[in-house]
Design an enzyme around this catalytic site. Structure first.
Site, PDB file in Angstrom:
ATOM      1  N   GLU A  99       0.057  -1.175   5.542  1.00 23.93           N
ATOM      2  CA  GLU A  99       0.846  -0.727   6.662  1.00 23.93           C
ATOM      3  C   GLU A  99       0.854   0.831   7.003  1.00 23.93           C
ATOM      4  O   GLU A  99       1.314   1.063   8.056  1.00 23.93           O
ATOM      5  CB  GLU A  99       2.454  -1.239   6.116  1.00 23.93           C
ATOM      6  CG  GLU A  99       3.560  -0.925   6.848  1.00 23.93           C
ATOM      7  CD  GLU A  99       4.055   0.432   6.952  1.00 23.93           C
ATOM      8  OE1 GLU A  99       4.986   0.770   7.717  1.00 23.93           O
ATOM      9  OE2 GLU A  99       3.761   1.279   6.050  1.00 23.93           O
TER      10      GLU A  99
ATOM     11  N   ASP B 245       0.611  -1.288   0.033  1.00 22.94           N
ATOM     12  CA  ASP B 245      -0.035   0.041  -0.032  1.00 22.94           C
ATOM     13  C   ASP B 245       0.844   1.252   0.262  1.00 22.94           C
ATOM     14  O   ASP B 245       1.904   1.211   0.490  1.00 22.94           O
ATOM     15  CB  ASP B 245      -0.846  -0.006   1.305  1.00 22.94           C
ATOM     16  CG  ASP B 245      -0.192   0.259   2.423  1.00 22.94           C
ATOM     17  OD1 ASP B 245       0.766  -0.585   2.781  1.00 22.94           O
ATOM     18  OD2 ASP B 245      -0.546   0.941   3.304  1.00 22.94           O
TER      19      ASP B 245
END
Length: 413
Positions: free
Chosen positions: A179, A84
């Site tokens: 994350e 991400d």
């Protein structure tokens, strides 16, 4: 001179950066956004094509795979990176640009002519003369955080699989979602990762091996005022937004904020305010390198809210503080073997290992706390979470060499 890894790393990062995989803290799902799975599914395909074993996309969005051992008996090592990109800045429609053979001057951006990336604003860039620099086009972040880490782990894995003469133990790969919003490590991951220790490839300057992060809590302050028609509100209305403003302005301003702290100083950061005159919500993050300092910041927030509530007794103010992650140092300092292995690998590729506290956290923070020691290794990423983000291909190549060296050293551990 371009190394054996440069072309592959450049191609991978450019390919990965074009995929929108931004996470969303406001989403309750896991992963928080469906687009992250576009990146994850691509990695599943690439891993299978390169000959990785046990390739799986879990129902919580983590790609897992194995680089089979060429020697038996050593520990199982993990390599971790996140797919991400940060939600703080636009990350859709990324157009990566390769500035080959950087000339040492200002770097300009095709889609934002007013932007300048210079050695004055980014001093590390001055060390990159002659290297190949990748940026976005000026309207988005690049997403090297952490697609550079993904590219490094994928390139090192491909290299080991295609060169079975290199002695190494079993290596487990994990590419996580979310994350950036602190939700990258599902409770099931440590067991399913199945390794003795791991490394996140999510760091900055070459040579860095990091084993100390912030400890982090997230806080939500909910304010319920008293609603009334504004034309007839005298002595009736209690404006929740006014109460929220008082809380924010009572919190430290000249100290203990992100913009006034550095080094090992912690902070209280007001990240979001939502609502209206009847109900309002403040979201904050609390950060400190020590447990005691983090607890003190939580206590300060509660005290401020209590004081503001006392001045408006008809309003209701609720404070909810939840743990996010803890400083990995608390566990790693009990056994520095993974850190020492990384320092040796960094030295072996001709670099000087350096360790500095991370003013943030990684998936390694949670993994370490959950029983998988997991320090953080450099990738080269710089100026992350904004339009000036950049990375050197040659820095990524050095990180890839460190990964390959780590694999060999772990086999002897």
């Amino acid at each position: 001179m371009r190394s054996e890894f440069d072309c592959e790393l450049e191609e991978r990062l450019v390919r990965y950066a074009k995929i929108d995989s931004q996470s969303d803290a406001g989403s309750p799902t896991s992963p928080s956004t469906e687009v992250q799975l576009d990146m994850s599914r691509l990695l599943v395909t690439e891993l299978r094509e390169m000959g990785a074993a046990d390739v799986t996309l879990t129902d919580y969005g983590v790609v897992l795979a194995t680089v089979p051992a060429t020697v038996e008996g050593g520990p199982v090592m993990g390599w971790v990176a996140h797919v991400d990109t940060a939600p703080q800045y636009d990350a859709s429609g990324v157009k990566p640009v390769v500035h080959r053979g950087y000339n040492g001057g200002d770097i300009t951006f095709a889609d934002a002519p007013e932007l300048r990336l210079s050695p004055e604003s980014s001093p590390y860039l001055a060390e990159k003369h002659g290297e190949d620099i990748i940026t976005a086009s000026g309207l988005t972040l690049l997403g090297g955080d952490d697609k550079a880490g993904v590219a490094i782990a994928m390139t090192a894995a491909r290299h080991l699989i295609e060169n079975p003469n290199i002695p190494h133990g079993k290596i487990r790969l994990a590419f996580t979602p979310d994350e950036e919003i602190g939700r990258g490590v599902d409770a099931r991951l440590p067991n399913e990762l199945g390794c003795d220790f791991a490394y996140t490839f999510d760091g900055g300057k070459v040579g860095e091996i990091e084993y100390e992060t912030f400890s982090a809590d997230g806080a939500v302050v909910k304010i319920t005022g008293v609603s009334a028609h504004p034309g007839f509100a005298k002595d009736k209305m209690v404006n929740a937004l006014h109460m929220a403003a008082k809380i924010v302005m009572t919190l430290p301003q000249a100290t203990m904020t992100p913009e006034t702290t550095e080094g090992v100083e912690g902070f209280i950061h007001v990240s979001e305010i939502n609502g209206g005159s009847s109900e309002a919500e403040i979201k904050l993050i609390l950060r400190d390198f020590e447990r005691e300092g983090l607890a003190a910041k939580g206590d300060l927030l509660r005290q401020v809210c209590a004081a503001v509530a006392a001045g408006g007794p008809r309003a209701k103010i609720e404070v909810d503080i939840q743990p996010q992650y803890r400083n990995m140092r608390y566990w790693l300092e009990e056994d520095m073997t993974p850190v020492d292995l990384a320092r040796g690998a960094i030295e072996a590729v001709g670099l000087e290992p350096r360790s500095v506290p991370i003013r943030g956290g990684t998936d390694g923070s949670r993994l370490t706390e959950m029983g998988v020691p997991c320090p953080n290794v450099f990738t080269g990423m710089q100026e992350i979470h904004g339009p000036l983000e950049w990375i050197s291909v040659q820095d990524m190549a050095l990180a890839t060499k460190v990964a390959v060296e780590l694999a060999q050293r772990a086999a002897k551990a």
